[in-house]
Design a protein around this motif. Structure first.
Motif, PDB file in Angstrom:
ATOM      1  N   ASP A  72      -1.792 -82.334 -12.974  1.00  0.00           N
ATOM      2  CA  ASP A  72      -2.520 -83.315 -13.782  1.00  0.00           C
ATOM      3  C   ASP A  72      -3.028 -82.619 -15.050  1.00  0.00           C
ATOM      4  N   SER A 117       4.777 -87.234 -10.575  1.00  0.00           N
ATOM      5  CA  SER A 117       3.884 -88.285 -11.067  1.00  0.00           C
ATOM      6  C   SER A 117       4.640 -89.328 -11.872  1.00  0.00           C
ATOM      7  N   ALA A 167       0.320 -85.936  -2.407  1.00  0.00           N
ATOM      8  CA  ALA A 167      -0.961 -86.315  -1.827  1.00  0.00           C
ATOM      9  C   ALA A 167      -0.771 -86.789  -0.395  1.00  0.00           C
ATOM     10  N   SER A 214      -5.279 -85.808  -2.478  1.00  0.00           N
ATOM     11  CA  SER A 214      -4.878 -86.711  -3.555  1.00  0.00           C
ATOM     12  C   SER A 214      -5.237 -86.135  -4.916  1.00  0.00           C
ATOM     13  N   ARG A 215      -4.253 -86.009  -5.773  1.00  0.00           N
ATOM     14  CA  ARG A 215      -4.490 -85.503  -7.122  1.00  0.00           C
ATOM     15  C   ARG A 215      -5.311 -86.479  -7.967  1.00  0.00           C
ATOM     16  N   GLN A 264      -8.163 -78.460  -8.408  1.00  0.00           N
ATOM     17  CA  GLN A 264      -7.230 -78.988  -7.409  1.00  0.00           C
ATOM     18  C   GLN A 264      -6.219 -79.921  -8.069  1.00  0.00           C
ATOM     19  N   ALA A 265      -6.700 -80.797  -8.953  1.00  0.00           N
ATOM     20  CA  ALA A 265      -5.807 -81.738  -9.631  1.00  0.00           C
ATOM     21  C   ALA A 265      -4.934 -81.037 -10.667  1.00  0.00           C
ATOM     22  N   ALA A 284      -8.938 -86.347  -6.885  1.00  0.00           N
ATOM     23  CA  ALA A 284      -9.572 -85.085  -7.268  1.00  0.00           C
ATOM     24  C   ALA A 284      -9.915 -85.090  -8.756  1.00  0.00           C
ATOM     25  N   TYR A 285      -9.019 -85.638  -9.580  1.00  0.00           N
ATOM     26  CA  TYR A 285      -9.291 -85.722 -11.025  1.00  0.00           C
ATOM     27  C   TYR A 285     -10.510 -86.594 -11.296  1.00  0.00           C
ATOM     28  N   TRP A 301     -12.807 -79.614  -8.031  1.00  0.00           N
ATOM     29  CA  TRP A 301     -11.926 -80.779  -7.939  1.00  0.00           C
ATOM     30  C   TRP A 301     -10.957 -80.859  -9.105  1.00  0.00           C
ATOM     31  N   GLY A 348       4.486 -81.288  -9.734  1.00  0.00           N
ATOM     32  CA  GLY A 348       3.537 -82.391  -9.773  1.00  0.00           C
ATOM     33  C   GLY A 348       3.743 -83.295 -10.968  1.00  0.00           C
ATOM     34  N   ALA A 408      -1.982 -79.172  -9.406  1.00  0.00           N
ATOM     35  CA  ALA A 408      -1.011 -80.110  -8.841  1.00  0.00           C
ATOM     36  C   ALA A 408      -0.293 -80.896  -9.931  1.00  0.00           C
TER      37      ALA A 408
END
Length: 305
Positions: free
Chosen positions: A114, A205, A36, A73-74, A108-109, A77-78, A105, A201, A112
């Motif tokens: 999530d 995390s 992010a 930012s993941r 996007q997460a 976005a979540y 959104w 990702g 990455a």
């Protein structure tokens, strides 16, 4: 892969994961994480999802949340995608329901790394009648959860399997070997396109352990948060014994004594009726004591089955 027509969902998922794990796409080492970008400002996730805070007092947080999500930012976005997916059904009712914005959104997460966002993306696709897409996403999520096990993912295994079941059911077609081979090919294509970023990702995390995209997040290295147990909580529910598993994500604020001060619903699937019983369970969690610690935050997924 030979698939029997009556193969249980869990068995099919396990077989699918074996096929994907031996494919060239996943044999490649992760190429690195496009983490992010530095968040321009900070939003208060607790205030965003707290239904007792008036909308006028959250407008700046929502604007900041959007800016942070746009910065890459993941977690932001979540959260933004989830608020758009749930719309007025979310207890906080912060945004209108908008499937297109939710797709943007959550995707996007999800790509990455999530997996909660990937589940939300699958739920959104199923709700919009895009059964094949929803099923592929549900199977991809199951694949990554099984190949990169994490304590949080294990808490919602039953929900993940049920998401796959609902995906097959939404297709409205007999589960033949040919159909499942086509679905598997779609999952392999998804993994081939996005796999490196997703795996990177997931691994990243586990190092950062942030609950939002804000630079002011709690320092987990200095103030670690570890589950020690759970108080005895009797969950009362009108759901039938054979009802489908439900999932909810809570934002917890933990006191220095290890007790939960607040549990606020962030996400849930497939319906909001699960929030009340699971919130009692979240509030009964007991964490490690840390004298002098500031309020510690965590995202906790729970399922009722």
């Amino acid at each position: 892969m030979t698939v029997e027509k009556d193969m249980p969902v869990k068995c099919f998922v396990a077989a699918m994961v074996f096929c994907l794990a031996t494919s060239p796409a996943l044999a490649q080492a992760p190429s690195g994480v496009d983490g992010a970008a530095q968040a321009p400002r900070c939003y208060d996730i607790a205030r965003v999802v707290d239904p007792t805070v008036p909308a006028a007092l959250v407008a700046e947080d929502i604007a900041t949340l959007r800016a942070v999500a746009e910065s890459g930012s993941r977690p932001a976005a979540y959260l933004l995608g989830t608020l758009y997916r749930l719309g007025p059904s979310h207890p906080a009712k912060r945004l209108p329901q908008d499937p297109e914005q939710a797709d943007r959104w959550l995707r996007q997460a999800a790509v990455a790394g999530d997996l909660n966002a990937m589940a939300g993306l699958a739920e959104n696709a199923l709700a919009q009648g895009r059964a094949r897409e929803g099923l592929v996403l549900a199977l991809a999520r199951a694949h990554y959860a099984m190949n990169h096990p994490d304590p949080q993912h294990r808490k919602v295994l039953a929900y993940g399997a049920d998401l796959v079941r609902r995906g097959f059911e939404a297709l409205g077609e007999p589960r033949t070997e040919a159909l499942e081979a086509e679905v598997l090919a779609d999952v392999q294509a998804f993994v081939s396109e996005w796999g490196d970023g997703i795996v990177a990702g997931i691994l990243a995390s586990r190092e950062t352990k942030r609950v939002s995209g804000c630079p002011g997040d709690i320092d987990d290295a200095r103030w670690p948060l570890e589950i020690r147990g759970v108080s005895s909580v009797l969950l009362r529910s009108d759901r039938a014994p054979d009802a489908a598993p439900h999932f909810a994500m809570f934002h917890l604020v933990v006191r220095p004594d290890g007790r939960v001060a607040r549990a606020l619903a962030v996400d849930f699937s497939p319906g909001p009726e699960v929030i009340r019983p699971l919130k009692r369970s979240a509030e009964g969690m007991i964490f490690n004591k840390l004298e002098g610690a500031p309020p510690r935050r965590a995202l906790l997924p729970l399922t009722m089955q």
